[in-house]
Design a protein around this motif. Structure first.
Motif, short mmCIF file in Angstrom:
data_model
loop_
_atom_site.label_atom_id
_atom_site.label_comp_id
_atom_site.label_asym_id
_atom_site.label_seq_id
_atom_site.Cartn_x
_atom_site.Cartn_y
_atom_site.Cartn_z
N PHE A 72 -4.22 -12.57 -43.92
CA PHE A 72 -2.99 -11.76 -43.62
C PHE A 72 -2.12 -12.38 -42.54
O PHE A 72 -0.94 -12.28 -42.78
CB PHE A 72 -3.54 -10.34 -42.93
N LEU A 73 -2.58 -13.27 -41.54
CA LEU A 73 -2.02 -13.64 -40.64
C LEU A 73 -1.17 -14.98 -41.18
O LEU A 73 -0.04 -15.16 -40.86
CB LEU A 73 -2.85 -14.29 -39.52
N ALA A 74 -1.75 -15.70 -42.20
CA ALA A 74 -1.20 -16.69 -42.79
C ALA A 74 0.10 -16.47 -43.72
O ALA A 74 1.23 -16.84 -43.52
CB ALA A 74 -2.07 -17.44 -43.90
N ARG A 75 0.15 -15.07 -44.11
CA ARG A 75 1.16 -14.37 -44.92
C ARG A 75 2.07 -13.70 -43.85
O ARG A 75 3.59 -13.88 -44.03
CB ARG A 75 0.60 -13.58 -45.94
N HIS A 76 1.54 -13.20 -42.77
CA HIS A 76 2.46 -12.36 -42.03
C HIS A 76 2.83 -12.60 -40.68
O HIS A 76 3.47 -11.73 -40.17
CB HIS A 76 2.22 -10.90 -42.13
N SER A 77 2.39 -13.79 -40.17
CA SER A 77 2.66 -14.14 -38.58
C SER A 77 4.05 -14.15 -38.37
O SER A 77 4.58 -13.64 -37.21
CB SER A 77 2.11 -15.44 -38.47
N ALA A 78 4.99 -14.80 -39.24
CA ALA A 78 6.37 -14.52 -39.06
C ALA A 78 7.08 -13.21 -39.09
O ALA A 78 7.76 -12.90 -38.19
CB ALA A 78 6.96 -15.36 -40.30
N ASP A 79 6.48 -12.15 -40.03
CA ASP A 79 6.80 -10.95 -39.78
C ASP A 79 6.26 -10.36 -38.40
O ASP A 79 7.31 -9.49 -38.05
CB ASP A 79 6.25 -10.40 -40.88
#
Length: 277
Positions: free
Chosen positions: A11-18
């Motif tokens: 999740f963090l790899a995909r959504h840290s920027a979010d």
């Protein structure tokens, strides 16, 4: 949204920027329009004249609570202002669900006085383990991000805390006297010694960032509210620093720490400061 089969790391790899974008948006929508423009009715006291809260705090936390909760279904949010309204919500830090720990305006006193030394702090933890954090100083255009095991970055540049220069006095930011009891002040007296240069802290989040950047050697804090420390503790760790309580144990965001505690640029400095507390 996180998928049923997706881990938090994924999740963090995909959504840290979010998450970073959510923090930026909260600041742009609710904090910066009020910076140096606060009306008297937008500022209140909580526990006393130095414990301030503004409409910016409340509205930014409301936005982040809604946005972060939607981004990671099944997670919970522990925010400073929500805990002030209902102290039982703090217990979620010790629960099984992933928890977002939020301080919408860390350094509210500085914010109210028109000083740029304030920031928004967000950390994600589970079972007491810090997984990621975001420290955003909107008036300074600084966004620091830390991911457990992946390093710490300020505006995409990797941070290295380094070590204090030999022979120079340790620069240590301590709990501000306006926010400490006489007993807490006495617990910090050991820092007033040769080789140490203590000073009152400003925004805790920005003091942690200063350590991660190698600009400050250590902190010494007498309180353990997770929203003030969670983001910065991980930032310091991932920049190569360390943290210890006065009994030599790492600081725990779940509480029960032997206070005061320190965070420092390296392990040797942490041990030195903890030994003086």
């Amino acid at each position: 949204m996180i998928e049923d089969t997706e881990t938090i790391d994924e999740f963090l790899a995909r959504h840290s920027a979010d998450v970073g974008e959510a923090v930026r948006t909260a600041a742009a929508a609710e904090i910066m329009p009020r910076f140096r423009r606060l009306a008297a009715h937008e500022v209140d006291q909580k526990a006393g004249p130095y414990d301030l809260v503004t409409d910016a705090d409340r509205l930014a936390e409301r936005y982040l609570t809604k946005t972060l909760g939607a981004l990671l279904p099944g997670s919970v949010v522990v925010g400073e202002e929500a805990v002030h309204a209902d102290p039982t919500t703090y217990e979620a830090i010790q629960g099984d669900a992933p928890v977002w720990i939020v301080d919408p305006v860390d350094g509210t006193r500085q914010f109210v006085h028109g000083d740029s030394g304030f920031c928004t702090l967000v950390a994600l933890a589970r079972h007491g383990v810090l997984l990621a954090s975001w420290t955003y100083a909107p008036a300074r255009a600084q966004l620091a991000v830390a991911m457990r095991g992946r390093g710490a970055f300020l505006n995409d540049e990797r941070l290295h805390a380094g070590s204090p220069a030999p022979g120079r006095d340790l620069q240590v930011a301590t709990s501000h006297p306006d926010y400490t009891t006489d007993e807490q002040k006495s617990e910090l007296l050991g820092l007033w010694t040769d080789g140490v240069a203590p000073r009152p802290c400003g925004s805790a989040g920005l003091e942690y960032l200063a350590i991660a950047r190698g600009e400050l050697d250590a902190t010494a804090f007498t309180w353990e509210a997770a929203w003030d420390h969670a983001a910065g503790i991980l930032l310091v760790e991932e920049a190569g620093g360390a943290h210890l309580t006065r009994t030599g144990e790492p600081f725990r965001i779940t509480g029960g720490n032997a206070l005061p505690f320190t965070a420092a640029r390296d392990a040797a400095t942490a041990r030195r400061v903890a030994g003086l507390l």
